[in-house]
Design a protein around this motif. Structure first.
Motif, PDB file in Angstrom:
ATOM      1  N   ARG A 276       0.867  -1.171   0.000  1.00 20.44           N
ATOM      2  CA  ARG A 276       0.000   0.000   0.000  1.00 20.44           C
ATOM      3  C   ARG A 276       0.900   1.216   0.000  1.00 20.44           C
ATOM      4  NH1 ARG A 276      -4.240   0.556   4.698  1.00 20.44           N
ATOM      5  NH2 ARG A 276      -2.288   0.393   5.827  1.00 20.44           N
TER       6      ARG A 276
ATOM      7  N   PRO B  39      -6.787   1.732 -11.196  1.00 22.61           N
ATOM      8  CA  PRO B  39      -6.770   0.278 -11.031  1.00 22.61           C
ATOM      9  C   PRO B  39      -6.574  -0.412 -12.380  1.00 22.61           C
ATOM     10  CG  PRO B  39      -8.463   1.228  -9.659  1.00 22.61           C
ATOM     11  CD  PRO B  39      -7.944   2.351 -10.536  1.00 22.61           C
TER      12      PRO B  39
ATOM     13  N   TRP C  35      -6.415  -1.162  -6.279  1.00 29.29           N
ATOM     14  CA  TRP C  35      -7.466  -0.235  -5.847  1.00 29.29           C
ATOM     15  C   TRP C  35      -6.891   1.151  -5.601  1.00 29.29           C
ATOM     16  CZ3 TRP C  35      -6.525   1.962  -1.156  1.00 29.29           C
ATOM     17  CH2 TRP C  35      -5.729   1.244  -0.252  1.00 29.29           C
ATOM     18  N   ARG C  36      -7.791   2.132  -5.557  1.00 27.28           N
ATOM     19  CA  ARG C  36      -7.404   3.523  -5.337  1.00 27.28           C
ATOM     20  C   ARG C  36      -8.430   4.178  -4.426  1.00 27.28           C
ATOM     21  NH1 ARG C  36      -8.645   8.435  -9.163  1.00 27.28           N
ATOM     22  NH2 ARG C  36      -7.421  10.010  -8.088  1.00 27.28           N
ATOM     23  N   ASP C  37      -7.955   4.965  -3.470  1.00 24.52           N
ATOM     24  CA  ASP C  37      -8.819   5.761  -2.604  1.00 24.52           C
ATOM     25  C   ASP C  37      -8.153   7.119  -2.434  1.00 24.52           C
ATOM     26  OD1 ASP C  37     -10.641   6.776  -0.789  1.00 24.52           O
ATOM     27  OD2 ASP C  37      -9.991   5.509   0.862  1.00 24.52           O
TER      28      ASP C  37
ATOM     29  N   TYR D  13      -3.142   3.910  -2.525  1.00 22.33           N
ATOM     30  CA  TYR D  13      -3.219   2.858  -3.537  1.00 22.33           C
ATOM     31  C   TYR D  13      -2.826   1.518  -2.946  1.00 22.33           C
ATOM     32  CZ  TYR D  13      -3.289   6.779  -6.750  1.00 22.33           C
ATOM     33  OH  TYR D  13      -3.632   7.931  -7.400  1.00 22.33           O
TER      34      TYR D  13
END
Length: 109
Positions: free
Chosen positions: A52, A61, A81-83, A87
């Protein structure tokens, strides 16, 4: 004679749902995607199967990236995933446990 009792399987906990043991780390590294220049990231946790990281650069993604940690060759991964600026990436090939231990030790210096 009593019959053995069959119990249903227990629900997995959040930790059991993870694919691999994760270790919190804090280290600067570089990341690049195809055809792009490399940029700095902060790796915040690591497992044998991925990492992460945080960066202000935008990644999507499914993007194939290469992670360069101090003293190691670039490691291929894919953005899972990405927030916002965080990542999660999965390594193309899992890390060898000795390499994992070495990286964790580097992060503690």
């Amino acid at each position: 004679m009593t019959q053995p009792v069959s119990l249903p399987p227990a629900e997995p906990t959040g930790e059991e749902l993870r694919q691999a043991f994760r270790k919190a780390v804090k280290m600067r590294a570089h990341l690049r995607d195809r055809g792009q220049t490399r940029f700095e990231i902060e790796v915040t946790d690591l497992s044998l199967s991925g990492f992460r990281a945080e960066t202000s650069f935008t990644l999507w993604p499914g993007t194939v990236v290469w992670l360069t940690l101090p003293g190691l060759a670039a490691l291929e991964a894919v953005v899972a995933w990405r927030d916002k600026f965080k990542y999660g990436c999965a390594f193309a090939k899992p890390l060898h446990p000795a390499v994992f231990d070495h990286i964790v030790a580097l992060s503690q210096r």
